[in-house]
Structures are given as structure tokens and as C-alpha cells.
Design a protein around this motif. Structure first.
Motif, PDB file in Angstrom:
ATOM      1  N   PHE A  36       0.795  -1.222   0.000  1.00  0.00           N
ATOM      2  CA  PHE A  36       0.000   0.000   0.000  1.00  0.00           C
ATOM      3  C   PHE A  36       0.831   1.276   0.000  1.00  0.00           C
ATOM      4  O   PHE A  36       0.316   2.339  -0.354  1.00  0.00           O
ATOM      5  N   GLN A  37       2.084   1.205   0.381  1.00  0.00           N
ATOM      6  CA  GLN A  37       2.903   2.413   0.390  1.00  0.00           C
ATOM      7  C   GLN A  37       4.104   2.337  -0.549  1.00  0.00           C
ATOM      8  O   GLN A  37       4.895   3.273  -0.610  1.00  0.00           O
ATOM      9  N   GLY A  38       4.238   1.256  -1.277  1.00  0.00           N
ATOM     10  CA  GLY A  38       5.422   1.101  -2.110  1.00  0.00           C
ATOM     11  C   GLY A  38       5.165   0.417  -3.436  1.00  0.00           C
ATOM     12  O   GLY A  38       4.066   0.460  -3.997  1.00  0.00           O
ATOM     13  N   LEU A  39       6.189  -0.264  -3.914  1.00  0.00           N
ATOM     14  CA  LEU A  39       6.218  -0.768  -5.280  1.00  0.00           C
ATOM     15  C   LEU A  39       5.400  -2.035  -5.520  1.00  0.00           C
ATOM     16  O   LEU A  39       5.084  -2.356  -6.664  1.00  0.00           O
ATOM     17  N   ALA A  40       5.067  -2.773  -4.474  1.00  0.00           N
ATOM     18  CA  ALA A  40       4.234  -3.960  -4.685  1.00  0.00           C
ATOM     19  C   ALA A  40       2.888  -3.574  -5.281  1.00  0.00           C
ATOM     20  O   ALA A  40       2.336  -4.294  -6.129  1.00  0.00           O
ATOM     21  N   GLY A  41       2.341  -2.435  -4.852  1.00  0.00           N
ATOM     22  CA  GLY A  41       1.079  -1.969  -5.423  1.00  0.00           C
ATOM     23  C   GLY A  41       1.195  -1.641  -6.898  1.00  0.00           C
ATOM     24  O   GLY A  41       0.267  -1.880  -7.682  1.00  0.00           O
ATOM     25  N   THR A  42       2.342  -1.101  -7.295  1.00  0.00           N
ATOM     26  CA  THR A  42       2.585  -0.830  -8.710  1.00  0.00           C
ATOM     27  C   THR A  42       2.630  -2.126  -9.516  1.00  0.00           C
ATOM     28  O   THR A  42       2.081  -2.210 -10.622  1.00  0.00           O
ATOM     29  N   ALA A  43       3.274  -3.158  -8.970  1.00  0.00           N
ATOM     30  CA  ALA A  43       3.314  -4.458  -9.649  1.00  0.00           C
ATOM     31  C   ALA A  43       1.905  -5.004  -9.850  1.00  0.00           C
ATOM     32  O   ALA A  43       1.561  -5.502 -10.934  1.00  0.00           O
ATOM     33  N   CYS A  44       1.060  -4.900  -8.819  1.00  0.00           N
ATOM     34  CA  CYS A  44      -0.323  -5.377  -8.944  1.00  0.00           C
ATOM     35  C   CYS A  44      -1.078  -4.597 -10.008  1.00  0.00           C
ATOM     36  O   CYS A  44      -1.853  -5.175 -10.784  1.00  0.00           O
ATOM     37  N   LEU A  45      -0.863  -3.288 -10.053  1.00  0.00           N
ATOM     38  CA  LEU A  45      -1.510  -2.477 -11.087  1.00  0.00           C
ATOM     39  C   LEU A  45      -1.110  -2.953 -12.470  1.00  0.00           C
ATOM     40  O   LEU A  45      -1.961  -3.102 -13.366  1.00  0.00           O
ATOM     41  N   TRP A  46       0.171  -3.187 -12.686  1.00  0.00           N
ATOM     42  CA  TRP A  46       0.628  -3.630 -14.002  1.00  0.00           C
ATOM     43  C   TRP A  46       0.037  -4.985 -14.364  1.00  0.00           C
ATOM     44  O   TRP A  46      -0.353  -5.207 -15.517  1.00  0.00           O
ATOM     45  N   PHE A  47      -0.037  -5.895 -13.400  1.00  0.00           N
ATOM     46  CA  PHE A  47      -0.682  -7.189 -13.677  1.00  0.00           C
ATOM     47  C   PHE A  47      -2.153  -6.980 -14.052  1.00  0.00           C
ATOM     48  O   PHE A  47      -2.669  -7.596 -14.985  1.00  0.00           O
ATOM     49  N   ASP A  48      -2.834  -6.103 -13.316  1.00  0.00           N
ATOM     50  CA  ASP A  48      -4.261  -5.889 -13.564  1.00  0.00           C
ATOM     51  C   ASP A  48      -4.522  -5.243 -14.914  1.00  0.00           C
ATOM     52  O   ASP A  48      -5.562  -5.480 -15.534  1.00  0.00           O
ATOM     53  N   LEU A  49      -3.604  -4.408 -15.377  1.00  0.00           N
ATOM     54  CA  LEU A  49      -3.796  -3.743 -16.661  1.00  0.00           C
ATOM     55  C   LEU A  49      -3.727  -4.709 -17.842  1.00  0.00           C
ATOM     56  O   LEU A  49      -4.181  -4.384 -18.942  1.00  0.00           O
ATOM     57  N   LEU A  50      -3.185  -5.898 -17.617  1.00  0.00           N
ATOM     58  CA  LEU A  50      -3.158  -6.897 -18.676  1.00  0.00           C
ATOM     59  C   LEU A  50      -4.553  -7.444 -18.957  1.00  0.00           C
ATOM     60  O   LEU A  50      -4.850  -7.882 -20.068  1.00  0.00           O
ATOM     61  N   LYS A  51      -5.435  -7.399 -17.931  1.00  0.00           N
ATOM     62  CA  LYS A  51      -6.830  -7.798 -18.086  1.00  0.00           C
ATOM     63  C   LYS A  51      -7.686  -6.788 -17.333  1.00  0.00           C
ATOM     64  O   LYS A  51      -8.224  -7.081 -16.262  1.00  0.00           O
ATOM     65  N   PRO A  52      -7.831  -5.579 -17.870  1.00  0.00           N
ATOM     66  CA  PRO A  52      -8.501  -4.511 -17.123  1.00  0.00           C
ATOM     67  C   PRO A  52      -9.949  -4.815 -16.769  1.00  0.00           C
ATOM     68  O   PRO A  52     -10.458  -4.317 -15.766  1.00  0.00           O
ATOM     69  N   GLU A  53     -10.598  -5.656 -17.573  1.00  0.00           N
ATOM     70  CA  GLU A  53     -11.982  -6.006 -17.261  1.00  0.00           C
ATOM     71  C   GLU A  53     -12.087  -6.861 -16.005  1.00  0.00           C
ATOM     72  O   GLU A  53     -13.164  -6.989 -15.415  1.00  0.00           O
ATOM     73  N   SER A  54     -10.971  -7.441 -15.579  1.00  0.00           N
ATOM     74  CA  SER A  54     -10.958  -8.265 -14.359  1.00  0.00           C
ATOM     75  C   SER A  54     -10.192  -7.596 -13.226  1.00  0.00           C
ATOM     76  O   SER A  54      -9.954  -8.226 -12.196  1.00  0.00           O
ATOM     77  N   SER A  55      -9.797  -6.348 -13.411  1.00  0.00           N
ATOM     78  CA  SER A  55      -8.973  -5.668 -12.407  1.00  0.00           C
ATOM     79  C   SER A  55      -9.753  -5.452 -11.117  1.00  0.00           C
ATOM     80  O   SER A  55     -10.972  -5.280 -11.128  1.00  0.00           O
ATOM     81  N   ARG A  56      -9.019  -5.452  -9.998  1.00  0.00           N
ATOM     82  CA  ARG A  56      -9.615  -5.189  -8.696  1.00  0.00           C
ATOM     83  C   ARG A  56      -8.579  -4.507  -7.805  1.00  0.00           C
ATOM     84  O   ARG A  56      -7.459  -4.974  -7.698  1.00  0.00           O
TER      85      ARG A  56
END
Length: 423
Positions: free
Chosen positions: A397-417
Motif C-alpha cells: 500500500f505504500q510502495g512498489l508492490a502496489g505498482t506491480a499489482c496495477l501492471w498485472f491488472d492492466l493486462l486484463k482490465p476487465e478483471s482488475s480489482r
């Protein structure tokens, strides 16, 4: 963390989270040449996930009771990131790593003398939920039942369904530490293991307690049916306030009366936005229009209003308000942090929620524009403004792990959470 320290930390957090970069007006979501191709984004996400593991798990795994076993800033955030990677890539090593991290955090949590709440983000709820889900993915029924039984045992605590927050033995109501956070952990389990895994007769009394607490807290305000205090302050945001609590309540079957109270509370918030900017106050009566992020301000409200629009499709006002709040996020600019709580990654998820709600490509493009900015700039921004510096530079929530999750989610934005917030 003591209540006094938590409250002081929250105040400092608000003061340090309002700095923005001056280059957002150069971001054009229609300029497709600036967006990162999916195959590049996938490699970047996997590489960043590996960096998170290296900087957290390999560094802290031998610390014993000194481990931070939370999803929000601790090792469980790394476990969540590995789980998200597994869900996208199917890499069994990520699943195994997630499970190993959970097991280590479980030992640490039980060995530690510090009291943990039952919430998903900052307590045992996250530990047990991730443990059960990871074990279920592995086909480890014994491990799944072990963590489920720990969750069920914790759910028997009297403070969950009974007792006022202040002046009684009940716990707080909000998402990060309180009853809403417990309910979100239960929803996460039921989503992955099947509806009814945690039965309604276990969860609905807690839902009723949250609603009753909100009505009691709003007894002096006829215009707002539900209101909550956290350390004496009536917060509106996702982390410790109304937006987060309402987001969780909207995932449960509500009676007509309960649904009307939730809708009227949202309308109260919508009608009390800052007139000039359209942003939302961080707390009741707070005149400072500074924070546009998940934890405070328009970002969290976008996601909650999207959920309200999904649940109440005949009430067009929630859809309209979600879109308007999304414009606030876009126009407010790029914050100087990377994380989910108060950074660029968290703000990008507001656009992904709008994309799922409306199907309009502009929101996917805006999320990708923010993600592309992070691709080029995240490593240089990660420690800016952090009260504890590099300690949380790789956290969810305060660092780069959240960015990694965002990038994974952008690969399937219709399933992002949004991690720990959307289901």
C-alpha cells in the motif's frame, strides 16, 4: 500500534500526502505511443514482483517475531502480490511463494506479543484469508481447512457483532483495523472458495452491528443516516472512514431500509463535496481541499460510487457522481508517491473501476497513462514523502508492490480489482 500512535500517524500522513507533480497536464491518454505495450508491461510486472520478493521476503524471512505480518505494509502484501502474479501468469512458483510467506507470517503473528486486529489489511483476517485461498489453489485441503478454522475461531470474538466502538468493548468499524476489514476478509474467502464457505449467519450479525454503529454515530445529523468515528474524527475516506465502510456494506444483501440508509449517506457525501474542485473532504467539516487519493478524497469515492452504481443501477446519480469524481482524479495531477494508499498506482485503479462500469476506453487509457508514468519514474519516486523512508518502499500500500499489482491488472482490465478493496 497503539491508538495514540495510530491517530498521530494518520494526521502526519494527511499532511505529507498532498504534494503533486507539475507534469500531469502533459499526460495525454490519447497519445498511444506513450503507452507501454502489454508484453513489455508483463515483463516489467514480473520483474518488479521479483524485486519486491528480494527486498522483503528474502530480507525479512528470518526475523521471527520482528516481521510485519500485515497486507498493508508487511510481508503479507508480498504474498498478495505473488498471488496476483499467479492468477495472471499461472506460475506455480508464485503460488508456492505466497503460501510459504503466509506460513512464516502465521508463525510470527502467533509468536508476537503485539495485538493484531481481525481486518484484512492490518490484521489476522488477511493472514487467514490469504492462507486459505493459497492452500485452496494448491489443492491442499488440509491447509485450507486449517486457516478457515482459525478464521472461524477468530470470528467468535464478542467484539465483532456486539458492543459500541467507544465506551464499550467493541472494535472500530472502519476498513483498515475494524469490523469492515473483517467482513472484507470474509468476502475474499467466499469469493475464492465459494459463496457460503463462511455462512451468512456468521457474517450478517457483524453487518448489522456496523449499520447500528453508523446510525448511532449519525444520531445528531438528520441528513446523514450513517456516520463513524475513528479516534474521535469522522473520516470520509476509504482507509478509515465512510467510503471504505460503505464499500464493504455494498457487497452484502441489504434490507430496503438498510439500502436506503447507505444510499442517503452517499447522497449526503455527494452534496457536501467541495464546490470548486468536486473533491471530497477527508473528514466531516474539514475545509482543506488537498488530498486526492485512495485513503482520502475522490479516488476512494470513485470506486465506492462505482460499486453503488452496480448495486443500484436505477439510481443514475451514483454513476454520474463516480464519473465526476474520476474527473477530479485526472485533473488533480500526479501525486509524488507510487503506492496504493496515496500514490499514482492507487489513483490509476479509479480509472479501472470506471472502465469496468462504463466500458469507455478513455478510462482504460487513463489508467495506462498513469501506469506508463510509473514504468518510467516509480523507482525514483518510491521514497519521496515516506515518513519511514525505505522501510515501506516495497510494500503493497505504500510502495512498489502496489505498482506491480496495477501492471498485472492492466493486462486484463476487465478483471482488475483494487487490492484489499474490490472483489
Amino acid at each position: 500500534m497503539s491508538s495514540a500512535v495510530e491517530a498521530t500517524s494518520q494526521e502526519n500522513h494527511e499532511e505529507s500526502s498532498n504534494e503533486r507533480l507539475d507534469l500531469n497536464h502533459h499526460l495525454d491518454p490519447a497519445a498511444t505511443d506513450m503507452l507501454i505495450p502489454n508484453e513489455v508491461l508483463l515483463k516489467a510486472a514480473i520483474s518488479l514482483k521479483d524485486q519486491v520478493v528480494e527486498a522483503t521476503w528474502k530480507r525479512d524471512s528470518n526475523m521471527g517475531a520482528g516481521i510485519d505480518p500485515t497486507v498493508y505494509t508487511g510481508l503479507l502484501g508480498t504474498a498478495f502480490t505473488c498471488l496476483r502474479s499467479f492468477e495472471v501468469t499461472g506460475n506455480e512458483q508464485d503460488l508456492l511463494l505466497c503460501s510459504n510467506i503466509v506460513d512464516t507470517c502465521s508463525v510470527s503473528a502467533h509468536a508476537s506479543s503485539r495485538q493484531m486486529t481481525l481486518s484484512f489489511l492490518c490484521g489476522r483476517g488477511g493472514l487467514y484469508a490469504l492462507g486459505a485461498v493459497a492452500a485452496n489453489y494448491k489443492g491442499d485441503h488440509q491447509g485450507r481447512d486449517f486457516f478457515l478454522n482459525l478464521f472461524l475461531e477468530a470470528a467468535q470474538e464478542r467484539a465483532l457483532p456486539v458492543g459500541p466502538e467507544e465506551g464499550g468493548f467493541g472494535m472500530s468499524y472502519e476498513l483498515m483495523y475494524g469490523r469492515a476489514g473483517f467482513l472484507w476478509a470474509a468476502l475474499f474467502i467466499n469469493k475464492h472458495l465459494g459463496e457460503g464457505t463462511l455462512p451468512s449467519d456468521l457474517l450478517l450479525p457483524v453487518v448489522d452491528a456496523v449499520l447500528a454503529g453508523g446510525r448511532a454515530g449519525a444520531s445528531d445529523n438528520a441528513a446523514c443516516p450513517l456516520m463513524y468515528r475513528w479516534h474521535g474524527t469522522r473520516y470520509w475516506g476509504a482507509a478509515n472512514g465512510l467510503a471504505g465502510i460503505l464499500q464493504v456494506l455494498l457487497n452484502f444483501p441489504l434490507s430496503k431500509e438498510d439500502a436506503e440508509d447507505v444510499k442517503a449517506t452517499l447522497r449526503y457525501m455527494m452534496s457536501n463535496r467541495f464546490r470548486h474542485s468536486g473533491n471530497y473532504p477527508s473528514s466531516e467539516g474539514n475545509p482543506r481541499d488537498k488530498l486526492v487519493q485512495w485513503s482520502h478524497g475522490a479516488t476512494g469515492m470513485v470506486i465506492t460510487l462505482c460499486k453503488a452504481s452496480e448495486m443500484f443501477p436505477n439510481d443514475r446519480e451514483f454513476r454520474d457522481a463516480a464519473i465526476e469524481a474520476g474527473e477530479v482524479v485526472w485533473k488533480s495531477g500526479l501525486v509524488k508517491k507510487v503506492g496504493l494508499a496515496d500514490g499514482v498506482a492507487g489513483n490509476a485503479y479509479a480509472f479501472l473501476s470506471l472502465y469496468r462500469l462504463t466500458g469507455e476506453s478513455i478510462y482504460e487509457d487513463r489508467a495506462k497513462a498513469f501506469a506508463s508514468f510509473l514504468y518510467h519514474n516509480a523507482s525514483g519516486l518510491v521514497t519521496i514523502g515516506h515518513a519511514r523512508g525505505a522501510d515501506h518502499a516495497y510494500s503493497l500500500f505504500q510502495g512498489l508492490a502496489g505498482t506491480a499489482c496495477l501492471w498485472f491488472d492492466l493486462l486484463k482490465p476487465e478483471s482488475s480489482r483494487f487490492p484489499g478493496y474490490e472483489l
